[in-house]
Motif scaffolding. Sequence first.
Motif: not given
Length: 344
Positions: A9-11, A24, A28, A249-250, A255, A275, A294-295
Amino acid sequence: MPRFCIAAVQDAPVAFDLEASLSKLEALTVTAAEAARSQPDAANLALPVVVVFPEAFLSAYPRDHDFGARIGSRTDEGRAWFRKYIESAVPVSDVEGPIMSRIRAAARNNNVVLVVGVVERCDGPVSGPERGTYGSSNKGGFGTLYCTSLTISNTGELLSVHRKLMPTASERLVWGQGDGADIRVVDTIVGRVGGCICWENYMPMQRMALYSMGVEVYVAPTADSRESWTSTMRHIASEGRCFVVGCNQYAERQDYPGEYPGLHGMNSTDVVTLGGSVIVGPLGNVLAGPLFGERGILCAVVDKDRIHEAKMDFDPVGHYARPDVFKLVVDTKSKPVADLTQGV
């Protein structure tokens, strides 16, 4: 079952807001589990799934924040932000408490092995199993935070708590050091899972310790979004003959809180962390990603039989180890806090 699914998960979390970041994480995890199971090679096969989140996802990697610390001076504002950081951290030892129960439920409710980076606080209640069963028996300082990676089984059991052994550069201001008892590889439905956090991956002896424990799924939550990180992940996969999941993370300026003192002069949608998450096979072949800018959620369906095939010509702790020449000694003991005062 030799085949399983990996989801990275890239967020970004809602920085310094634990409640919003937990929500979140829950959402996710659902999305990642569904994405993994909908892969063409996984449909209708009920394959096991491991979902990996980045370093410090709960609930902030405090990028560009100096907490008001200079050599020989501190600021009241910096101390206030450190208090906010503690308040948004995770009381890991309260395994059956409300926060850890939600994290464990995210794994159990989605039937996934969950690996998530958290900022750990140690001043809260203690519940559930003894710390020594899942990590170091050192409770930690009551005002000290740790950069920690949790591994939770698909039934919601806390399997491993790994504290970052050596925080990098200014991270040392706000994070304490882990110890050898935190270096663990645990059995899960997807295989033997272990890993290093961010620049721990540049510590050859720590990597070798994980190889010697039989790691099959090597997780590398990170804050490093340089292109060179992909090369590091590919090297570790080739060296360890294991699957490697690099997860970052992105994050955008929005944020982080509006009053956040770092990230000066940035607009709300300006990128803070690019990311670079990636999934790599045991011969160093990229299976998904790297994902930049990007996410998103990277997925791969993998087969553990590839590990055995890869070790035909290179096994770092087997025929290629040369124990007649080299020896690795890992101190996996930890001292409870009460023992630290003996002899004082």
